[in-house]
Scaffold this active site. Structure first.
Site, PDB file in Angstrom:
ATOM      1  N   ASP A 124      21.613  35.364  52.234  1.00 20.37           N
ATOM      2  CA  ASP A 124      20.473  36.273  52.352  1.00 20.37           C
ATOM      3  C   ASP A 124      20.398  36.821  53.770  1.00 20.37           C
ATOM      4  O   ASP A 124      19.889  36.167  54.679  1.00 20.37           O
ATOM      5  CB  ASP A 124      19.186  35.535  51.991  1.00 20.37           C
ATOM      6  CG  ASP A 124      17.986  36.458  51.912  1.00 20.37           C
ATOM      7  OD1 ASP A 124      18.160  37.666  52.167  1.00 20.37           O
ATOM      8  OD2 ASP A 124      16.882  35.972  51.601  1.00 20.37           O
ATOM      9  N   THR A 125      20.901  38.044  53.959  1.00 20.39           N
ATOM     10  CA  THR A 125      20.853  38.659  55.289  1.00 20.39           C
ATOM     11  C   THR A 125      19.433  39.047  55.679  1.00 20.39           C
ATOM     12  O   THR A 125      19.189  39.409  56.831  1.00 20.39           O
ATOM     13  CB  THR A 125      21.746  39.912  55.331  1.00 20.39           C
ATOM     14  OG1 THR A 125      21.294  40.850  54.339  1.00 20.39           O
ATOM     15  CG2 THR A 125      23.199  39.563  55.054  1.00 20.39           C
TER      16      THR A 125
END
Length: 397
Positions: free
Chosen positions: A230-231
């Site tokens: 999850d950037t």
């Protein structure tokens, strides 16, 4: 009931109608299907032209029944009643005519069959159909059911078009009326939106395909786990329950306890400063924050991705980190607790609360992070009931 109309060119098309349908509405349906102005249409039943008929009369009162065969002719070629020299229309009995090779009760629309065959030949077409019309997609392997659903859809579209024309006629009869002007503008807006949607479906159908989230296989302290990449998450996160499962609770530094604030807030129990994270054959020292609750497992956040100059390579479908290239998992490889897309998730939602279609347990778990019920429900709706993604969405925004 279903009736059939034969055109002058000997084409046959079916219509799904009701016995109480007005004759003028039947003419409108035939006009749309045969591209012949309704004022020029003459329909014959059992060889007898239906003329000088009250437009409001029901087709049932005119003798039209299930599986009736109507002959379509036009006034341009119809006999002139005032000219006695012209022969009368011959009386023909169409009631016994059947489409060759099929029983009377089961006639497959050739257009529907052509479309069905084309869909089966292309997987992307079937995916698109599942999005745009699930009912048709459900019957794509049954020619008769597909034809019936196709005919039903066509008739619904015709009925809507007839109603739209009637409404526009009424509105334009009094164009200076303020309410009429607003409604006309709304109809125009809806048509523009629908046209944009149809263009997008035709030219860019891939935009309507649900996108899988990015997960990789890894190991934490010797335990296998599916990591959600999850950037948008600022920190790398472990759930309290999973922290205990992998045997790291005794390493929790409570000095780093606090509250994580985003859209809402969540309680941070502390931090484990050095976690043995294995991706492929390489080990990466990770510092993780532990969040209260059990709805999360492991989120690989931006802090770790930036630290090791990771590259989310969507072209190769891999996470490139250090010397490793971890392939992102497909939907079928995700465990149930991650809220798989599609059928598994729909089954979960079916057991949810009647009001929001989500399980009360899932809502309570997300609310325990400090978010209001309204925000939790919005997040669940945005992620189609995926608790893992909803929690990440709430926490990382």
């Amino acid at each position: 009931m279903q009736i059939f109309v034969t055109t002058p060119s000997e084409n046959v098309f079916g219509l799904e109608v009701a016995a109480d349908m007005a004759y003028e509405d039947l003419l409108a349906f035939v006009e749309m299907e045969a591209s012949v102005p309704s004022k020029d249409i003459i329909l014959s039943l059992n060889g007898n032209p239906i003329v000088d008929t009250d437009p409001k009369a029901t087709i049932g009162s005119l003798g039209v029944t299930d599986n009736s065969m109507l002959l379509l002719t036009t006034k341009r070629v119809a006999p002139n009643p005032s000219t006695s020299a012209q022969p009368a229309i011959p009386t023909l009995d169409f009631s016994s005519i059947q489409i060759p090779g099929l029983p009377a009760a089961q006639r497959v629309d050739p257009r529907a069959e052509q479309i069905r065959t084309q869909i089966l030949e292309r997987a992307d077409s079937l995916d698109q159909l599942k999005l745009s019309n699930p009912e048709l997609a459900e019957h794509v392997h049954d020619s008769q059911k597909f034809s019936d659903a196709f005919t039903k859809l066509q008739n619904e579209l015709r009925a809507k078009e007839v109603e739209r024309k009637k409404e526009l006629q009424r509105l334009y009869a009094d164009p200076d009326n303020e309410d009429n002007q607003k409604r006309i503008m709304e109809i125009i807006r809806q048509e523009n939106v629908e046209e944009s949607y149809q263009n997008a479906m035709e030219h860019h159908p891939e935009m309507f395909i649900r996108t899988d989230m990015l997960y990789i296989n890894c190991r934490i302290n010797g335990h296998d786990v599916k990591a959600f990449v999850d950037t948008g998450a600022q920190m790398t996160i472990l759930s309290e329950e999973f922290c205990e499962k992998v045997g790291l609770s005794h390493m929790l530094d409570v000095k780093f306890a606090g509250v994580a604030r985003g859209v809402g807030s969540g309680k941070i129990l502390g931090r484990v400063h050095s976690v043995p994270l294995q991706i492929g054959s390489s080990f990466f020292p990770a510092s993780v924050s532990v969040i209260e609750g059990d709805q999360l497992q492991f989120i690989l956040g931006l802090d770790m991705l930036k630290r090791f100059k990771a590259n989310v390579n969507l072209r190769t479908n891999q996470l490139e980190i250090g010397e490793e290239k971890a392939t992102f998992l497909g939907e079928k490889d995700l465990p149930d607790e991650f809220g798989k897309l599609g059928q598994e998730k729909e089954k979960k939602q079916d057991h949810g609360s009647a009001g929001d279609a989500f399980k009360d347990e899932d809502i309570v778990n997300l609310m325990s992070l400090g978010y209001s019920r309204e925000k939790v429900v919005v997040a669940l709706k945005q992620t189609d009931g995926d608790v893992e993604l909803a929690a990440s969405l709430l926490f990382s925004q």
